[in-house]
Design an enzyme around this catalytic site. Structure first.
Site, PDB file in Angstrom:
ATOM      1  N   ASP A   1      -1.077  -0.959   5.684  1.00 14.19           N
ATOM      2  CA  ASP A   1      -0.999  -0.379   7.024  1.00 14.19           C
ATOM      3  C   ASP A   1      -2.026  -1.046   7.929  1.00 14.19           C
ATOM      4  OD1 ASP A   1       0.907   1.423   6.245  1.00 14.19           O
ATOM      5  OD2 ASP A   1      -0.526   3.044   5.818  1.00 14.19           O
TER       6      ASP A   1
ATOM      7  N   ASP B   1      -7.840   2.323   6.491  1.00 20.13           N
ATOM      8  CA  ASP B   1      -7.620   2.331   5.045  1.00 20.13           C
ATOM      9  C   ASP B   1      -6.941   1.052   4.590  1.00 20.13           C
ATOM     10  OD1 ASP B   1      -8.816   4.712   4.607  1.00 20.13           O
ATOM     11  OD2 ASP B   1      -6.958   5.906   4.683  1.00 20.13           O
TER      12      ASP B   1
ATOM     13  N   GLU C   1       0.836  -1.193   0.000  1.00 15.01           N
ATOM     14  CA  GLU C   1       0.000   0.000   0.000  1.00 15.01           C
ATOM     15  C   GLU C   1       0.876   1.251   0.000  1.00 15.01           C
ATOM     16  OE1 GLU C   1      -2.307   0.344   3.557  1.00 15.01           O
ATOM     17  OE2 GLU C   1      -3.063   2.331   3.071  1.00 15.01           O
TER      18      GLU C   1
ATOM     19  N   ASP D   1      -4.301   0.008   9.644  1.00 12.19           N
ATOM     20  CA  ASP D   1      -5.344   0.964  10.003  1.00 12.19           C
ATOM     21  C   ASP D   1      -6.569   0.731   9.119  1.00 12.19           C
ATOM     22  OD1 ASP D   1      -4.715   1.945   7.544  1.00 12.19           O
ATOM     23  OD2 ASP D   1      -3.992   3.883   8.230  1.00 12.19           O
TER      24      ASP D   1
END
Ligand code: 0RA
Length: 659
Positions: free
Chosen positions: A501, A505, A428, A503
């Site tokens: 990541d 997203d 990403e 998180d």
């Protein structure tokens, strides 16, 4: 209720006596599929299914499973109760015969038929054989009978132990831990799920699960049967109309039950069952359903002038876009295809299902013209979108964008050309991609950075993803082509590792990528090539900054700190007072929380997340297509709240939500 009642009565002679129980203890896997946690649960299914059979035959309306606090399981149904008379072939009671003779369920061959059927409908004797202790209590003829067993061997006679006027069967068993070495602990949720489905598929039956230890208790009862099931599957989706189609019709000796409803989703969810057993690969009932659906919708659309004379018919796929349907057939002698028995084979079933749906869906559309127009409008839209997407793809293929020796410029390929020694990291963001490129082992590890935002095609058709540049790069790098040209033998990497990541997203992007693979390259998942990388959440820096420890979850962080504190013999009360300072008490110089891959330098990224010796990879498997489908719909659907909740629950280790 159009339940099938048996025309002939069971009698003791109908029970085919085959063999003793030794083979079950010798090769348990042959009977219950394995001795792991799934096999363990098969014991419960076997007994529950017998109770459901009684309900299907019209004799019972309740099945209660209790997880006993001492580790045993109790299953009660209010059916006829296993017959207590002497069995002519064995000279023992029918109860003892059913419990000690393999394939003596009484519901094989001859007059009666086993309807719900566990894995192979192997019978209660298998449960007995694999239990250290089992108690059978029969309520019948005003009496309560009881018999005790150990390892399948009777320890008492069948005795009358009391009186009452209930009927039914109660089995209490304790799985044999020498057989189920992995675990003998039952899972509440797994059993709950099974009981929910049993209640959906058997109108009018109440199923209940009680967990004695926690006092939890849950009951299912669905007046509407599979109609309620469709409603349940469509929770959170935008339905085209609230009304749900339903038909229950018996033709000759085959009962056909179908329920369906359309949503505005782009995916289809069709579940097929034969005698209450799920057939994940469909079969003749599905084929019959599909051809009737395509036919009825096209005929209606033409009749109403919604498709003009010269226009081509809607394709089957177009008529199924957004469809949720349950097809349940009950037949005397189900035949299955293939090793896994996942596909119904009886050829006659196709015609029955086709005839029933043809007739009743036609009535339904005639009687609900507004719904009919919405369904056809949706199918026409699907046809148009499909054509446009096909044109776009053909354009891409014509331009040769997916083939040829040249690899996408963004790909940092590995030097190995042997797929067995090659892996591809999908990373990403360009910055993490940069770190991954400099930190990697360039012999075996290839890096393809993907820009998250570009992938983020919410509410877009997956078809559209194929026109997306990032996806084109991915297809090209993989070397497998797409759709008609898809060929997994061209796969250039043995492992494809999604690295995002930790998180929200990141979770979103990894789900989108998994969705893409699931839809277009399913065999990559099936053959175990797709993985998720697990980056650390915390770094604990040692004094002098020489080395660090990494924790991949909150739990791991806790346990590292705990252990270090104990080793240093630090007073616990001091530690408790200063929660945020625990790392100091544990002797670390610093505790860092990673929010993204970008916070690690190239070397750290390699050491923590990419080094084959140390990294943690999670293999992606999609054996549960229902869950995957639910994910698509939540992520792609209109229900923003559901989507948010989903993402938040998936990224459960993420504290700083940034949505
Ligand atoms: C053999 C014959 C009959 C019923 C059963 C077995 C039976 C087995 C189980 C196991 C759990 N619950 C059950 N309920 C019934 C036929 C009974 C008759 O003809 O009266």
């Amino acid at each position: 209720m159009a339940n099938k009642t048996n025309k002939s009565n069971y009698s003791s002679e109908q029970i085919t006596v085959l063999e003793g129980l030794e083979p079950v203890r010798k090769r348990p896997g042959m009977y219950i599929g394995g001795t792991g946690v799934e096999g363990l649960h098969h014991l419960v299914w076997e007994i529950v299914d017998n109770g459901i059979d009684e309900a299907l035959a019209g004799y019972a309306n309740e099945v209660v499973v209790t997880l006993l606090a001492d580790g045993g399981v109790k299953v009660i149904d209010n059916g006829r109760g296993i017959p207590t008379d002497t069995h002519p072939k064995t000279g023992k009671s029918t109860v003892e015969t059913v419990l000690t003779v393999l394939h003596a369920g009484g519901k094989f061959g001859g007059g009666g038929y086993k309807v719900s059927g566990g894995l192979h409908g192997v019978g209660v004797s298998v449960v007995n054989a694999l239990s250290a202790k089992l108690t059978a209590r029969i309520y019948r003829d005003g009496k309560i009978y009881e018999q005790l067993y150990e390892y399948g061997v009777p320890k008492t006679e069948l005795k009358v132990v009391g009186k009452n006027d209930l009927t039914g069967t109660e089995i209490i068993f304790y799985p044999d831990e020498t057989i189920f070495k992995e675990t003998i602990e039952f899972n509440y949720e797994t059993i709950l799920d099974r009981l929910r489905h049993a209640a959906y598929l058997t109108k009018g039956v109440r199923t209940t699960l009680i967990d004695e230890a926690s006092g939890k208790r849950y009951s299912f009862y669905f007046e509407g049967g599979i109609r309620s099931y469709v409603k349940h599957l469509n929770i959170g989706k935008e339905v085209l109309d609230e009304d749900i189609f339903y038909v229950d019709k018996t033709v000759d000796d085959v009962q056909v039950e179908i329920s369906l409803q359309y949503t505005d989703a782009y995916t289809e969810t069709i579940k097929t069952f034969a005698n209450n057993v799920l057939n994940p690969d469909g079969g003749t009932h599905l084929t019959g359903f599909r051809s009737a659906l395509t036919r009825v919708i096209n005929d209606y659309a033409r009749k109403q002038g919604l498709i003009k004379e010269k226009e081509e018919n809607l394709s089957g796929e177009d008529t199924r876009e957004g469809l949720t349907a349950i097809i349940l057939v009950k037949l005397p002698d189900p035949q299955f295809e293939g090793q896994t028995k996942n596909k119904l084979g009886n050829p006659e079933v196709r015609g029955y299902v086709e005839a029933v749906l043809n007739e009743y869906l036609n009535y339904y559309l005639d009687e609900h013209p507004a719904i009919a127009r919405k369904i056809i409008g949706k199918a026409l839209l699907s046809a148009r979108a499909r054509k446009a997407a096909r044109a776009a793809r053909e354009n891409i293929i014509r331009k040769g964008l997916l083939e040829g020796a040249s690899m996408p410029g963004k790909l940092a390929d590995c030097s190995s050309k042997d797929p067995k020694n090659s892996e591809l990291y999908l990373v990403e963001g360009d910055s993490a991609g940069g770190s991954a490129k400099s930190g990697r082992d360039s012999k075996t590890q290839a890096i393809l950075p993907l820009r998250g935002k570009v992938l983020n095609v919410e509410r877009a058709r997956l078809d559209k993803m194929l026109a997306n540049n990032e996806i084109l790069n991915l297809i090209k790098a993989l070397g497998v082509g797409i759709e008609d040209s898809y060929d997994i033998t061209g796969l250039r990497y043995d492992r494809i590792i999604i690295m995002t990541d930790a998180d929200v997203d990141g979770a979103h992007i990894s789900t989108l990528l998994m969705t893409f693979f699931f839809r277009f390259m399913k065999s990559i998942i099936d053959e175990g090539h797709l993985y998720l990388a697990k980056p650390p959440l915390f770094e604990l820096v040692k004094p002098g900054r020489k080395t660090s420890l990494y924790a991949y979850s909150d739990e791991e962080l806790d346990s590292i700190l705990e252990k270090s504190i104990q080793e240093r013999k630090v007073d616990e009360s001091v530690v408790k007072d200063a929660k945020d300072e625990r790392y100091k008490a544990a002797g670390f110089a610093e505790q860092k929380r990673y929010k993204g891959l970008g916070e690690m330098d190239a070397e750290q990224l390699f050491e923590t997340t990419m080094n084959p010796e140390k990294r943690v990879l999670i293999k992606v498997n999609v054996d549960d297509a229902e869950k995957a489908d639910a994910i698509f719909n939540k992520l792609m659907g209109t229900e923003v709240e559901l989507r948010k909740n989903f993402i938040q629950s998936r990224a459960k280790f993420v504290k700083d939500l940034d949505i």
